[in-house]
Scaffold this motif. Structure first.
Motif: not given
Length: 159
Positions: A48-55, A126-129, A57-62, A41-44
């Protein structure tokens, strides 16, 4: 003159250049799960941190992207988190224009969640990474590794 046998490495898990003492037969598996997750998950997370989001947020989007006509109640049940834990990241995703909430035309009390095109792009990146890391690991581990890993994770997730 004989030399003493080397100490077996099986008594310690080797992770990130640190030897961890093995206190239980499953410690190696646990250490690899913890540190493997971090590596996957490190690269994702950095993206995400560069756009102000976190793990979270990604779990919700996924989850929303993969759930047809998902409601807030459905999302709470899928993620197994409280309304309070979901509220802040959902509001951030909406305010940032990554998530849309609309009323279900058949059931007006229900709110349906969907990603905006920008939210889809973030999830895809993020998921692609993460998929890239998983694909490399499965390729290196060899034939059958993805199926075996999936079986282990499915069993662990069933508890």
């Amino acid at each position: 003159m004989t030399t003493p046998a080397a100490k077996p490495r099986a008594t310690r898990a080797r992770v990130s250049n640190v030897d961890l003492k093995k206190l239980d037969p499953f410690d190696d598996a646990l250490a690899l799960m913890y540190f493997g997750w971090r590596g996957m998950t490190r690269a994702a997370d950095d993206y995400l941190a560069t756009i102000g989001l976190s793990r979270v947020h990604h779990r919700i989007l996924f989850t929303v992207l993969r759930s047809e006509n998902v409601t807030m109640s459905d999302l709470l049940a899928i993620l197994q988190i409280s309304k309070q834990a979901l509220h802040r990241p959902m509001k951030q995703l909406q305010d940032m224009g990554y998530m849309a909430v609309k009323r279900d035309p058949a059931r007006h009390r229900f709110k349906l969640l969907e990603l905006t095109p920008a939210g889809r792009a973030i999830e895809r990146t993020a998921s692609g990474l993460e998929r890239k890391i998983m694909a490399r690991a499965f390729k290196k581990a060899g034939a059958g590794s993805q199926e075996t890993w999936s079986a282990v994770m499915a069993e662990a997730a069933s508890d």
